[in-house]
Design a protein around this motif. Structure first.
Motif, mmCIF file in Angstrom:
data_model
loop_
_atom_site.group_PDB
_atom_site.id
_atom_site.type_symbol
_atom_site.label_atom_id
_atom_site.label_comp_id
_atom_site.label_asym_id
_atom_site.label_seq_id
_atom_site.Cartn_x
_atom_site.Cartn_y
_atom_site.Cartn_z
ATOM 1 N N LYS B 64 0.881 -1.131 -0.113
ATOM 2 C CA LYS B 64 0.091 0.136 0.079
ATOM 3 C C LYS B 64 0.963 1.205 -0.019
ATOM 4 N N ALA B 65 0.617 2.115 -0.893
ATOM 5 C CA ALA B 65 1.608 3.293 -1.088
ATOM 6 C C ALA B 65 1.545 4.118 0.112
ATOM 7 N N ASN B 66 0.523 4.208 0.945
ATOM 8 C CA ASN B 66 0.408 5.101 2.037
ATOM 9 C C ASN B 66 1.098 4.304 3.218
ATOM 10 N N ASP B 67 1.864 3.066 3.086
ATOM 11 C CA ASP B 67 2.660 2.401 4.286
ATOM 12 C C ASP B 67 4.254 2.727 3.650
ATOM 13 N N VAL B 68 4.211 3.372 2.614
ATOM 14 C CA VAL B 68 5.451 3.417 1.815
ATOM 15 C C VAL B 68 6.257 4.868 1.792
ATOM 16 N N PHE B 69 5.385 5.455 1.316
ATOM 17 C CA PHE B 69 5.906 7.225 1.162
ATOM 18 C C PHE B 69 5.573 7.951 2.392
ATOM 19 N N ALA B 144 12.924 -0.066 11.525
ATOM 20 C CA ALA B 144 12.250 -1.572 12.257
ATOM 21 C C ALA B 144 12.431 -2.574 11.134
ATOM 22 N N GLY B 145 12.622 -2.066 9.844
ATOM 23 C CA GLY B 145 12.740 -3.234 8.696
ATOM 24 C C GLY B 145 11.535 -4.003 8.472
ATOM 25 N N ALA B 146 11.880 -5.206 7.909
ATOM 26 C CA ALA B 146 11.336 -6.317 7.429
ATOM 27 C C ALA B 146 12.030 -7.574 7.471
ATOM 28 N N TYR B 147 11.151 -8.752 7.625
ATOM 29 C CA TYR B 147 11.628 -10.106 7.373
ATOM 30 C C TYR B 147 11.330 -10.679 6.042
ATOM 31 N N VAL B 148 12.353 -11.223 5.368
ATOM 32 C CA VAL B 148 12.301 -11.606 3.793
ATOM 33 C C VAL B 148 12.316 -13.260 4.204
ATOM 34 N N MET B 149 11.390 -14.079 4.037
ATOM 35 C CA MET B 149 11.620 -15.573 4.180
ATOM 36 C C MET B 149 12.268 -15.967 2.900
ATOM 37 N N PRO B 150 12.915 -17.324 2.960
ATOM 38 C CA PRO B 150 13.751 -17.875 1.834
ATOM 39 C C PRO B 150 12.822 -17.920 0.466
ATOM 40 N N ASN B 151 11.691 -18.050 0.556
ATOM 41 C CA ASN B 151 10.758 -17.774 -0.685
ATOM 42 C C ASN B 151 10.301 -16.639 -1.178
ATOM 43 N N GLY B 152 10.675 -15.645 -0.410
ATOM 44 C CA GLY B 152 10.508 -14.201 -1.104
ATOM 45 C C GLY B 152 9.566 -13.589 -0.391
ATOM 46 N N GLU B 159 4.296 -1.887 13.154
ATOM 47 C CA GLU B 159 4.402 -0.710 13.213
ATOM 48 C C GLU B 159 4.319 0.193 11.815
ATOM 49 N N ASN B 160 5.057 -0.619 10.885
ATOM 50 C CA ASN B 160 5.276 0.159 9.627
ATOM 51 C C ASN B 160 3.759 -0.383 8.681
ATOM 52 N N ALA B 161 2.950 -1.041 9.198
ATOM 53 C CA ALA B 161 1.911 -1.169 8.223
ATOM 54 C C ALA B 161 0.727 -0.113 8.651
ATOM 55 N N TYR B 162 0.869 1.066 8.493
ATOM 56 C CA TYR B 162 -0.164 1.989 9.033
ATOM 57 C C TYR B 162 -1.498 1.721 8.631
ATOM 58 N N ASP B 172 5.153 -6.488 18.940
ATOM 59 C CA ASP B 172 6.133 -7.327 18.138
ATOM 60 C C ASP B 172 5.507 -7.926 16.957
ATOM 61 N N ALA B 173 4.208 -7.895 16.627
ATOM 62 C CA ALA B 173 3.515 -8.371 15.642
ATOM 63 C C ALA B 173 4.032 -8.250 14.236
ATOM 64 N N LEU B 174 4.050 -9.219 13.416
ATOM 65 C CA LEU B 174 4.487 -9.031 11.923
ATOM 66 C C LEU B 174 3.281 -8.975 10.990
ATOM 67 N N VAL B 175 3.373 -8.691 9.805
ATOM 68 C CA VAL B 175 2.227 -8.384 8.981
ATOM 69 C C VAL B 175 2.593 -9.203 7.821
ATOM 70 N N SER B 176 2.045 -10.130 7.406
ATOM 71 C CA SER B 176 1.937 -11.203 6.361
ATOM 72 C C SER B 176 2.082 -10.461 4.940
#
Lengths: 122, 280
Positions: B64-69, B144-152, B159-162, B172-176
């Motif tokens: 979502k562009a709103n989460d990026v810029f 905070a960054g993000a976590y990339v799985m081996p399959n991409g 906190e970054n998924a506004y 500490d939650a993640l967003v799939s």
């Protein structure tokens, strides 16, 4: 060169290509420029404003695309002056973009279809 | 009367086509600039179309562009769209100064042309600077960054998924990739142990989501930025000609109109990039 006035509107520059320069000097031109500026600015502010409004996403996309085309019209017609060129010239520039509209229809359908198939390369 | 008018019109159109002048009543230089812009518009159209196709292909995992810029200078918070709206304003403003330069040229006002040209150049540099700032933040990413799985698959930090903040996810939650909150501690630990922790975006990795988003972002805004850059260079050359009095001696300022067409085209492309990259 200005004394070589053409009978309609414009003058020959008299250079090697016998270039014909059309003059469109209009005392109201500054008014038109600023009016266009305000329209573009207000549309942009409106777009940013409704981006977070509780409107269905598809409706929002449709509104954005229509407003983008409106903005493009104002830039092309008044900033780029196409509205004041010969009509036939305007059509020569604009009509080829029918191909792009067709292309959009094809490729967006294709994208949706590949997605539905679960991808081509995996 | 009507017949007379038709005869007159026919005579006029016959003289129009018998040679020596453009049937479109436009100089060849301006016409060729228009035709170049048509071909350039096709190039941009194909780029944005490729973007649209891939966006629909990966619709469910597209960022979502709103989460990026969300950055804004001198402000340490989250304001989506504001910065890019400012960039749009800068570019529209420099289009206005350009068209005022053309207008001054019609009045043979050499100083007026020089003044409006220099303001247009300043606007161009402001836009390029803004774009550099935007790229810098996109490339460096969030702390905070993000976590990339081996399959991409990219698991963002909540906190970054506004766009999910109304769900009040735990800290500490993640967003799939499918924009679902993952709050099970065991699952989170499992993801973190397998995944690579990344920050920001490049051509192969993108902390905001699908890597193609970053690829298209770099390519399309980069191609547009390169157009702005060449436009600024052309404007500088024209400005130097204006202060050297080249067009004053020539008796007309048609060159200003031709560079003006190019400059407005750059603005026009940005209008589309703004809509398709940031708004929808």
């Amino acid at each position: 060169m200005a004394d070589h006035k053409n009978e309609t509107h414009g003058y020959y520059t008299g250079d090697i290509h016998n270039q014909f320069v059309v003059e469109h000097h209009d005392p109201k031109s500054k008014k038109v420029i600023w009016k266009t500026f305000w329209i573009l600015l207000l549309i942009t502010i409106f777009e940013v404003g409704i981006a977070f409004a509780p409107i269905a996403h598809d409706v929002l996309v449709a509104i954005f695309i229509i407003l983008t085309i409106v903005k493009a019209y104002f830039i092309i017609a008044f900033f780029m002056h196409l509205k004041h060129e010969e009509k036939s010239f305007g059509y020569t520039i604009i009509v080829p973009f029918i191909l792009i509209v067709y292309f959009i229809g094809m490729l967006i359908t294709e994208g949706n279809y590949i997605s539905m198939m679960g991808g081509l390369f995996n | 009367m009507a017949a007379e008018a038709t005869v007159k019109q026919e005579a006029q159109s016959a003289s129009m086509w018998k040679g020596g002048k453009s049937p479109f009543n436009v100089s060849w230089g301006k016409m060729m600039m228009w035709f170049f812009l048509v071909s350039d518009a096709f190039t941009f159209s194909t780029l944005i179309l490729a973007y649209g196709t891939m966006r629909h292909r990966f619709a469910e995992v597209w960022p979502k562009a709103n989460d990026v810029f969300t950055h804004f200078p001198f402000y340490d918070g989250h304001i989506p769209l504001a910065y890019v709206a400012l960039m749009t304003f800068i570019l529209i403003m420099s289009s206005v100064t350009m068209v005022l330069a053309v207008d001054a040229g019609h009045r043979r006002d050499n100083n007026g042309v020089a003044l409006w040209m220099i303001l247009t150049i300043v606007g161009g540099f402001m836009f390029l600077g803004s774009q550099a700032w935007e790229w810098y933040h996109f490339i460096h990413g969030t702390p905070a960054g993000a976590y990339v799985m081996p399959n991409g698959d990219v698991y963002k930090v909540a906190e970054n998924a506004y766009h999910l903040h109304h769900l009040n996810p735990p800290n500490d939650a993640l967003v799939s990739p499918l924009h679902q909150v993952v709050s099970d501690k065991a699952v989170i630990a499992d993801i973190k142990s397998k995944a690579e922790h990344i920050h920001g975006a490049n051509l192969t990795r993108n902390e905001y989501g699908h890597p193609l988003f970053a690829d298209f972002f770099f390519f399309i805004t980069g191609f547009h930025g390169f157009h702005v850059f060449s436009g600024v260079i052309i404007n500088i050359i024209i400005f130097l000609n204006v202060i050297a009095g080249v067009y004053k001696r020539r008796g007309h300022y048609e060159h200003i109109e031709k560079t003006g067409l190019y400059w407005h085209f750059v603005d026009l492309v940005w209008v589309f990039v703004f809509t398709f990259f940031y708004l929808v």
